[in-house]
Scaffold this active site. Structure first.
Site, PDB file in Angstrom:
ATOM      1  N   ARG A  79      10.802   5.079  -5.847  1.00  0.00           N
ATOM      2  CA  ARG A  79      10.860   5.712  -6.014  1.00  0.00           C
ATOM      3  C   ARG A  79      11.517   6.481  -6.754  1.00  0.00           C
ATOM      4  O   ARG A  79      11.861   7.975  -6.989  1.00  0.00           O
ATOM      5  CB  ARG A  79      11.380   6.892  -4.413  1.00  0.00           C
ATOM      6  CG  ARG A  79      10.167   6.353  -3.349  1.00  0.00           C
ATOM      7  CD  ARG A  79      11.143   6.511  -2.182  1.00  0.00           C
ATOM      8  NE  ARG A  79       9.975   6.921  -0.986  1.00  0.00           N
ATOM      9  CZ  ARG A  79       9.710   5.579  -0.337  1.00  0.00           C
ATOM     10  NH1 ARG A  79      10.124   4.482  -0.910  1.00  0.00           N
ATOM     11  NH2 ARG A  79       9.257   4.723   0.898  1.00  0.00           N
ATOM     12  N   TYR A 139      -7.098  -6.599  -3.813  1.00  0.00           N
ATOM     13  CA  TYR A 139      -7.697  -6.135  -3.883  1.00  0.00           C
ATOM     14  C   TYR A 139      -9.833  -6.006  -3.979  1.00  0.00           C
ATOM     15  O   TYR A 139     -10.119  -5.296  -2.801  1.00  0.00           O
ATOM     16  CB  TYR A 139      -7.627  -4.545  -4.269  1.00  0.00           C
ATOM     17  CG  TYR A 139      -5.583  -4.841  -4.284  1.00  0.00           C
ATOM     18  CD1 TYR A 139      -5.480  -4.789  -3.499  1.00  0.00           C
ATOM     19  CD2 TYR A 139      -5.272  -3.502  -5.336  1.00  0.00           C
ATOM     20  CE1 TYR A 139      -3.819  -4.315  -3.453  1.00  0.00           C
ATOM     21  CE2 TYR A 139      -3.936  -3.497  -5.132  1.00  0.00           C
ATOM     22  CZ  TYR A 139      -3.177  -4.234  -4.042  1.00  0.00           C
ATOM     23  OH  TYR A 139      -1.442  -4.751  -4.499  1.00  0.00           O
ATOM     24  N   LYS A 174       0.371  10.870  -1.072  1.00  0.00           N
ATOM     25  CA  LYS A 174       0.811  11.223  -1.215  1.00  0.00           C
ATOM     26  C   LYS A 174       1.000  10.986  -2.526  1.00  0.00           C
ATOM     27  O   LYS A 174       2.251   9.914  -1.676  1.00  0.00           O
ATOM     28  CB  LYS A 174       1.420  12.976  -0.329  1.00  0.00           C
ATOM     29  CG  LYS A 174       2.830  12.494   0.154  1.00  0.00           C
ATOM     30  CD  LYS A 174       3.358  12.231   0.171  1.00  0.00           C
ATOM     31  CE  LYS A 174       4.527  11.632   0.036  1.00  0.00           C
ATOM     32  NZ  LYS A 174       5.868  10.888  -0.402  1.00  0.00           N
ATOM     33  N   ALA A 186       3.706   0.928   4.782  1.00  0.00           N
ATOM     34  CA  ALA A 186       2.739   1.223   5.244  1.00  0.00           C
ATOM     35  C   ALA A 186       3.678  -0.353   6.755  1.00  0.00           C
ATOM     36  O   ALA A 186       2.467   0.259   7.140  1.00  0.00           O
ATOM     37  CB  ALA A 186       1.652   0.590   4.868  1.00  0.00           C
ATOM     38  N   LEU A 187       3.825  -0.996   6.224  1.00  0.00           N
ATOM     39  CA  LEU A 187       4.435  -2.301   7.124  1.00  0.00           C
ATOM     40  C   LEU A 187       5.132  -1.781   8.675  1.00  0.00           C
ATOM     41  O   LEU A 187       4.832  -1.788   9.745  1.00  0.00           O
ATOM     42  CB  LEU A 187       5.033  -3.534   7.049  1.00  0.00           C
ATOM     43  CG  LEU A 187       4.282  -4.179   5.638  1.00  0.00           C
ATOM     44  CD1 LEU A 187       4.537  -5.379   5.469  1.00  0.00           C
ATOM     45  CD2 LEU A 187       2.077  -4.639   7.014  1.00  0.00           C
ATOM     46  N   SER A 204      -3.554  -7.313  -0.540  1.00  0.00           N
ATOM     47  CA  SER A 204      -2.172  -7.861  -1.399  1.00  0.00           C
ATOM     48  C   SER A 204      -2.913  -8.753  -2.711  1.00  0.00           C
ATOM     49  O   SER A 204      -3.623  -9.179  -2.450  1.00  0.00           O
ATOM     50  CB  SER A 204      -0.815  -8.437  -0.718  1.00  0.00           C
ATOM     51  OG  SER A 204       0.311  -8.250  -1.464  1.00  0.00           O
ATOM     52  N   ARG A 205      -2.030  -8.476  -3.896  1.00  0.00           N
ATOM     53  CA  ARG A 205      -2.144  -8.990  -4.563  1.00  0.00           C
ATOM     54  C   ARG A 205      -1.530 -10.512  -4.679  1.00  0.00           C
ATOM     55  O   ARG A 205      -1.746 -11.910  -5.436  1.00  0.00           O
ATOM     56  CB  ARG A 205      -1.801  -8.599  -6.281  1.00  0.00           C
ATOM     57  CG  ARG A 205      -2.391  -7.454  -6.805  1.00  0.00           C
ATOM     58  CD  ARG A 205      -1.566  -6.818  -7.939  1.00  0.00           C
ATOM     59  NE  ARG A 205      -0.469  -6.125  -7.799  1.00  0.00           N
ATOM     60  CZ  ARG A 205       0.597  -5.551  -7.872  1.00  0.00           C
ATOM     61  NH1 ARG A 205      -0.026  -5.287  -9.576  1.00  0.00           N
ATOM     62  NH2 ARG A 205       1.261  -5.557  -7.280  1.00  0.00           N
ATOM     63  N   ASP A 213       7.394  12.604  -4.515  1.00  0.00           N
ATOM     64  CA  ASP A 213       7.753  12.455  -3.166  1.00  0.00           C
ATOM     65  C   ASP A 213       8.755  12.784  -2.265  1.00  0.00           C
ATOM     66  O   ASP A 213       7.866  13.114  -1.273  1.00  0.00           O
ATOM     67  CB  ASP A 213       8.839  11.224  -3.393  1.00  0.00           C
ATOM     68  CG  ASP A 213       8.920  10.571  -1.875  1.00  0.00           C
ATOM     69  OD1 ASP A 213       8.227   9.663  -1.840  1.00  0.00           O
ATOM     70  OD2 ASP A 213      10.437   9.957  -1.812  1.00  0.00           O
ATOM     71  N   LEU A 246      -0.843   2.292  -1.632  1.00  0.00           N
ATOM     72  CA  LEU A 246       0.174   1.357  -3.123  1.00  0.00           C
ATOM     73  C   LEU A 246       1.458   2.864  -3.629  1.00  0.00           C
ATOM     74  O   LEU A 246       0.965   4.014  -3.359  1.00  0.00           O
ATOM     75  CB  LEU A 246      -1.109   1.098  -3.661  1.00  0.00           C
ATOM     76  CG  LEU A 246      -2.081   0.158  -3.679  1.00  0.00           C
ATOM     77  CD1 LEU A 246      -3.547   0.247  -4.537  1.00  0.00           C
ATOM     78  CD2 LEU A 246      -1.510  -1.070  -2.894  1.00  0.00           C
TER      79      LEU A 246
END
Length: 346
Positions: free
Chosen positions: A178, A71, A110, A28-29, A49-50, A190, A87
């Site tokens: 993954r 969240y 996805k 994402a970043l 973020s947690r 994936d 996530l």
């Protein structure tokens, strides 16, 4: 960030959608969020973020004004209109449902679920809440795929009879999600999902049965090499995906009068033009293939802009939650085939 932007399909100005992000993954970043930030209709307003320290660092690096340490805090923010969810796979359904029930539209990475049953539950949530939920298959927004689909529909290659797809990379990092079976890792979830999704796009219909051969990593338990066959009723998809092979990807669509080859079908670069080939088959060395090049575009940018526009205007979503359920039905059948070692109905 401007307060309005022009809709390319009309002269009316559209107010940007205020987005929140659940999670601060490397993907994402580094990939999706910088692309979303460039969109005039997409305003990244908060990130959660947690770990509040991680949230603040990520938000600061991207110029996102708000950071939350949970969240739920972000979902409680009344200014947030839509949520992007990158996530781990096993958390997608839970947080997509929570976000929609908190009054937010949802774009989730996805696979949006780990089974068709769980994906279908999000259809119910969409009906319950009136919020739009979509699975983030960014490839459907890239003009190379739209061109390929148009060529198939217009009969440029005759009748489409076969799609052949390959997608692979090498990753044996035990800490990488993954490679963790319990969170939905493995090649089919994936990257094999892309072959399923794009073949459904090109054929314009659903396959009727599936068969697969799976090689699992003895340490991780994930499918590291998966080769599958989908029967579209007189036409086929054949594909191989792997998390432990040389980095490669290619798609060929074979018709009765020609073929389409997509050079970089899935990770289309955002910094240089892409090209696809239309070949009438008059030579076997591909010298008869005509090249179509596309200007530089960012498919993640196109995806978030299209979703923001859909929120504001009610326009259709390219990869809706209903389309996502169809993808998961196929993936479910492929995993059943891995166990039964026979054809499985979809």
């Amino acid at each position: 960030m401007s307060t309005s932007a022009q809709d390319p399909k009309s002269s009316e100005s559209i107010t940007p959608v205020r987005w929140g992000v659940l999670g601060a993954s490397n993907f994402a970043l580094k990939v999706s969020l910088p692309s979303m930030w460039r969109g005039p209709l997409t305003q990244l307003a908060a990130l959660a973020s947690r770990d509040i320290g991680k949230a603040r660092a990520a938000a600061e690096s991207l110029g996102i004004p708000k950071a939350y340490g949970s969240y739920d805090e972000l979902l409680d923010d009344p200014e947030i209109e839509a949520v992007y969810i990158p996530l781990p796979n096993h958390l997608h359904v839970k947080w997509s449902a929570r976000a929609a029930r908190a009054g937010k539209h949802v774009l989730c990475e996805k696979p949006i679920a780990l089974s068709a049953k769980d994906a279908a539950a999000l259809v119910d949530v969409q009906h319950e809440t009136g919020k739009r939920i979509a699975e983030a298959f960014m490839v459907r927004y890239h003009p190379q795929w739209q061109q390929a689909r148009d060529w198939v529909r217009s009969g440029r290659i005759g009748e489409l009879v076969s799609v052949q797809a390959a997608f692979s990379y090498f990753n044996r990092d035990a800490t990488n999600i993954r490679n963790r079976e319990q969170v939905g890792g493995g090649a089919l979830y994936d990257i094999g999902c892309y072959a399923v999704n794009t073949s459904r796009l090109l054929f314009g219909r659903e396959p009727v049965r599936a068969m697969v051969l799976v090689e699992r990593d003895p340490e991780f338990g994930t499918d590291r090499l998966t080769s599958g066959l989908l029967d579209y009723g007189g036409a086929h998809l054949t594909f191989t995906c792997s998390t432990q092979a040389v980095a490669y990807q290619r798609v060929n669509a074979l018709g009765t009068k020609g073929r389409i080859e997509i050079e970089i079908p899935f990770n289309a670069p955002a910094d240089r033009p892409c090209k696809i080939f239309l070949d009438d088959g008059s030579t076997l060395n591909c010298s008869s293939a005509k090249v179509t090049s596309f200007p530089v575009v960012d498919q993640y940018h196109l995806q978030s802009e299209a979703f923001s526009r859909a929120i504001r205007t009610g326009s259709p979503i390219e990869n809706s939650i209903e389309v996502a359920v169809g993808n998961m039905r196929v993936i479910d059948a492929l995993f059943r085939s891995a166990e039964s070692r026979r054809w499985e109905k979809i």
